[in-house]
Design a protein around this motif. Structure first.
Motif, PDB file in Angstrom:
ATOM      1  N   UNK A   1       0.800  -1.220   0.000  1.00  0.00           N
ATOM      2  CA  UNK A   1       0.000   0.000   0.000  1.00  0.00           C
ATOM      3  C   UNK A   1       0.830   1.265   0.000  1.00  0.00           C
ATOM      4  N   UNK A   2       2.005   1.221   0.654  1.00  0.00           N
ATOM      5  CA  UNK A   2       2.869   2.400   0.688  1.00  0.00           C
ATOM      6  C   UNK A   2       3.715   2.529  -0.568  1.00  0.00           C
ATOM      7  N   UNK A   3       4.150   1.400  -1.129  1.00  0.00           N
ATOM      8  CA  UNK A   3       5.030   1.438  -2.300  1.00  0.00           C
ATOM      9  C   UNK A   3       4.271   1.662  -3.601  1.00  0.00           C
ATOM     10  N   UNK A   4       3.048   1.139  -3.677  1.00  0.00           N
ATOM     11  CA  UNK A   4       2.283   1.222  -4.930  1.00  0.00           C
ATOM     12  C   UNK A   4       0.885   1.752  -4.616  1.00  0.00           C
ATOM     13  N   UNK A   5       0.767   3.051  -4.332  1.00  0.00           N
ATOM     14  CA  UNK A   5      -0.515   3.627  -3.924  1.00  0.00           C
ATOM     15  C   UNK A   5      -1.415   3.967  -5.114  1.00  0.00           C
TER      16      UNK A   5
ATOM     17  N   UNK B   1      -6.367   4.239  -3.324  1.00  0.00           N
ATOM     18  CA  UNK B   1      -5.032   4.766  -3.086  1.00  0.00           C
ATOM     19  C   UNK B   1      -4.817   6.173  -3.595  1.00  0.00           C
ATOM     20  N   UNK B   2      -5.397   6.524  -4.734  1.00  0.00           N
ATOM     21  CA  UNK B   2      -5.198   7.849  -5.305  1.00  0.00           C
ATOM     22  C   UNK B   2      -6.216   8.868  -4.795  1.00  0.00           C
ATOM     23  N   UNK B   3      -7.047   8.435  -3.837  1.00  0.00           N
ATOM     24  CA  UNK B   3      -7.945   9.359  -3.147  1.00  0.00           C
ATOM     25  C   UNK B   3      -7.431   9.680  -1.747  1.00  0.00           C
ATOM     26  N   UNK B   4      -6.243   9.116  -1.398  1.00  0.00           N
ATOM     27  CA  UNK B   4      -5.620   9.377  -0.103  1.00  0.00           C
ATOM     28  C   UNK B   4      -4.775  10.643  -0.162  1.00  0.00           C
ATOM     29  N   UNK B   5      -4.670  11.316   0.969  1.00  0.00           N
ATOM     30  CA  UNK B   5      -3.870  12.534   1.025  1.00  0.00           C
ATOM     31  C   UNK B   5      -2.372  12.223   1.033  1.00  0.00           C
ATOM     32  N   UNK B   6      -1.969  11.137   1.720  1.00  0.00           N
ATOM     33  CA  UNK B   6      -0.553  10.761   1.770  1.00  0.00           C
ATOM     34  C   UNK B   6      -0.459   9.259   2.045  1.00  0.00           C
TER      35      UNK B   6
ATOM     36  N   UNK C   1       1.681   6.996   1.239  1.00  0.00           N
ATOM     37  CA  UNK C   1       2.987   6.432   1.590  1.00  0.00           C
ATOM     38  C   UNK C   1       3.242   6.465   3.096  1.00  0.00           C
ATOM     39  N   UNK C   2       2.750   7.476   3.770  1.00  0.00           N
ATOM     40  CA  UNK C   2       2.938   7.579   5.217  1.00  0.00           C
ATOM     41  C   UNK C   2       1.746   7.006   5.980  1.00  0.00           C
ATOM     42  N   UNK C   3       0.539   7.250   5.481  1.00  0.00           N
ATOM     43  CA  UNK C   3      -0.654   6.959   6.267  1.00  0.00           C
ATOM     44  C   UNK C   3      -1.047   5.492   6.259  1.00  0.00           C
ATOM     45  N   UNK C   4      -0.779   4.765   5.172  1.00  0.00           N
ATOM     46  CA  UNK C   4      -1.194   3.362   5.096  1.00  0.00           C
ATOM     47  C   UNK C   4      -0.490   2.507   6.162  1.00  0.00           C
ATOM     48  N   UNK C   5       0.844   2.513   6.257  1.00  0.00           N
ATOM     49  CA  UNK C   5       1.482   1.696   7.300  1.00  0.00           C
ATOM     50  C   UNK C   5       1.046   2.086   8.711  1.00  0.00           C
TER      51      UNK C   5
ATOM     52  N   UNK D   1      13.214  -4.327  -7.244  1.00  0.00           N
ATOM     53  CA  UNK D   1      13.943  -4.137  -5.972  1.00  0.00           C
ATOM     54  C   UNK D   1      14.272  -2.682  -5.676  1.00  0.00           C
ATOM     55  N   UNK D   2      14.339  -1.839  -6.708  1.00  0.00           N
ATOM     56  CA  UNK D   2      14.743  -0.451  -6.507  1.00  0.00           C
ATOM     57  C   UNK D   2      13.557   0.506  -6.352  1.00  0.00           C
ATOM     58  N   UNK D   3      12.334  -0.020  -6.416  1.00  0.00           N
ATOM     59  CA  UNK D   3      11.169   0.844  -6.244  1.00  0.00           C
ATOM     60  C   UNK D   3      11.161   1.417  -4.830  1.00  0.00           C
ATOM     61  N   UNK D   4      10.861   2.704  -4.669  1.00  0.00           N
ATOM     62  CA  UNK D   4      10.828   3.307  -3.323  1.00  0.00           C
ATOM     63  C   UNK D   4       9.798   2.590  -2.441  1.00  0.00           C
ATOM     64  N   UNK D   5      10.229   2.203  -1.266  1.00  0.00           N
ATOM     65  CA  UNK D   5       9.359   1.515  -0.318  1.00  0.00           C
ATOM     66  C   UNK D   5       9.453   2.226   1.033  1.00  0.00           C
ATOM     67  N   UNK D   6       8.522   3.124   1.317  1.00  0.00           N
ATOM     68  CA  UNK D   6       8.554   3.821   2.609  1.00  0.00           C
ATOM     69  C   UNK D   6       8.500   2.863   3.792  1.00  0.00           C
TER      70      UNK D   6
END
Length: 520
Positions: free
Chosen positions: A80-84, A233-238, A240-244, A424-429
């Protein structure tokens, strides 16, 4: 391979993905995600069943929270954080395994919810009303149908509204859970002080294979859904931070909201009375006698509860909360899963007509209506097949909802590990620890429980008394299998048909774009 390459696999956007995404509205913050998850995860349709199995039910609940909910939530927090992306659960599976697998997995993920709404949740709400407003007596067939239609289509109406409105309904549902289960926990403790604390023997907490088969599929069904907010996911404000953060908080809340009521029933009600419960409303009604009333227990363990005027009035409030909890359980799942289906359809894994979002509300209006139609058909079909037998109706609908739900995670859980290896290099918060082990453990639970839902007791005593659903005889085992297996085959065929239609439409759109444009 780059993230963009996987997201654009097989021509995403050819069917107007960007046009549909432009209609989305951002209204989903961190607090909203938490309340949405509580509303998604915490239901009451299985609490009574856990308590009737004695201490073993509590043991398996704790085991499943620690060894299933925590590992699977870690996988879903990473995804959810890596692929929102909008339609997250579908997008992850499609990126990992391709559009056909994504289509099949997504139809199971989506269809569970209209089945659940029109089956188990209507039954739970009716059960709450019967227990508190109708002295436990069944309502007339006419009332059942009127109530079911109102229940289902009110859910469709709220699902059509944007998250700006829908998130508040989910928040009300979450608060109703805190109120209902919190008050019930207080009631059972008060009941214990009045009538004494009993509790099952220490030996009854020991896990068994029969308890595993009967209880764990239901517990797993109650502990899945951490990924559902990522459908928007694209209706969330943030995201990458809020899902975890939302997932971490919801694990603790879910464990407490399930564990405390079950433990309260076990420690307070005599074992004979607890085993005679037909469901959570029965336990609530019995605990209400602390405000006035009596409980009498027959030789077979069944109880008769008589309430005073005041305890009856309190019961009315709790009965309404039961209906609100059941209604909002279905609503949040419909809001999320309908989005995944709509996204798959504009992505080319289903009919483009179902992939349209409302300009006004930013919601998948057509899929919302389709879910309502299916819920209505499920209610009518299940009620007809079981000849109005409420017990059989509940067990059939619940088992079908559990099986379709669990099957969908056979694609979702492994997607985290596959995408970690492919990208492997995709950003993963957030990065799940020991992702291979977590994937194997989470998926193994799902596989075993799916088999046991279809063939209860397989490996020990298929459909014998220790394993079969309540209300069913051993001679009806093939009928039970037919009722469960045929819908699964139909759903698979529907998914393949959706994929075929979507594939044809993508090719047609690609050919149209490739044609030379001539000046007029």
């Amino acid at each position: 391979m780059a993230v963009a390459d996987l997201r654009a696999d097989e021509g995403e956007g050819a069917l107007g993905a960007e046009a549909e995404k432009s209609k989305l509205q951002k209204h989903f913050g961190r607090a909203d995600i938490f309340f949405f998850l509580v509303c998604t995860l915490v239901g009451i349709d299985g609490l009574g069943t856990l308590a009737t199995k004695g201490g073993e039910g509590f043991t398996w609940l704790v085991v499943c929270v620690l060894l299933f909910a925590v590992p699977s939530a870690a996988l879903l927090a990473e995804l959810g954080a890596a692929f929102p992306d909008e339609g997250g659960p579908y997008v992850w599976v499609r990126m990992a395994f391709g559009r056909l697998v994504g289509a099949i997995n997504n139809v199971f993920y989506w269809v569970t919810n209209p089945v659940w709404m029109g089956g188990t949740l209507v039954g739970t709400a009716l059960g709450g009303l019967m227990t508190f407003f109708h002295h436990g007596q069944a309502f007339s067939t006419t009332f059942q149908y009127v109530f079911a239609l109102a229940f289902i289509w009110a859910g469709v109406l709220f699902a059509v509204l944007s998250f700006r409105v829908g998130k508040w309904i989910a928040t009300i549902g979450a608060l109703a859970r805190f109120a209902l289960l919190g008050l019930f926990s207080v009631l059972v403790v008060a009941y214990g002080f009045v009538h004494g604390f009993h509790g099952p023997s220490a030996g009854s907490y020991a896990p068994s294979f029969s308890g595993f088969v009967v209880l764990v599929p239901l517990i797993l069904f109650s502990l899945v859904g951490f990924e559902l907010p990522s459908a928007a996911g694209e209706e969330m404000e943030d995201a990458k931070r809020d899902v975890p953060a939302g997932i971490a908080k919801s694990i603790l809340a879910t464990g407490l909201l399930y564990g405390l009521p079950v433990l309260g029933i076990l420690l307070v009600l005599p074992e004979q009375q607890a085993s005679g419960l037909a469901g959570f409303p029965d336990a609530v009604r019995q605990a209400l006698t602390v405000f006035g009333g009596t409980v009498t227990t027959a030789a077979d363990g069944t109880t008769a509860v008589t309430l005073t005027a005041f305890s009856t009035a309190v019961g009315y409030v709790l009965g309404i909360l039961v209906v609100v909890v059941a209604f909002t359980s279905g609503l949040t799942w419909i809001m999320g899963s309908d989005r995944t289906l709509a996204v798959s359809c504009y992505d080319g894994a289903g009919p483009r007509a179902l992939g349209r979002f409302s300009e006004r509300f930013g919601t998948p209006l057509r899929v919302n209506v389709l879910s309502g139609v299916i819920s209505t058909l499920v209610f009518v079909a299940a009620n007809t097949i079981t000849s109005g037998d409420a017990g059989k109706f509940f067990t059939v609908a619940l088992a079908l909802a559990v099986s379709t739900t669990l099957i969908s995670y056979l694609g979702i859980f492994p997607a985290a590990w596959v995408l970690r290896r492919r990208l492997p290099d995709a950003p993963r918060p957030y990065r799940a620890p020991a992702i291979g082990l977590l994937t194997v453990v989470s998926t193994a639970w799902i596989v075993f429980c799916t088999v046991q839902i279809l063939f209860p007791g397989l490996g020990d005593g298929w459909f014998t008394a220790d394993f079969r659903a309540d209300g069913w005889a051993f001679s009806e085992r093939w009928t039970y299998l037919f009722v469960e297996l045929v819908p699964l085959l139909v759903f698979t065929a529907l998914a393949v048909a959706f994929w075929a239609v979507g594939r044809r439409e993508v090719r047609a759109a690609s050919q149209l774009q490739a044609q030379p444009q001539h000046a007029g």
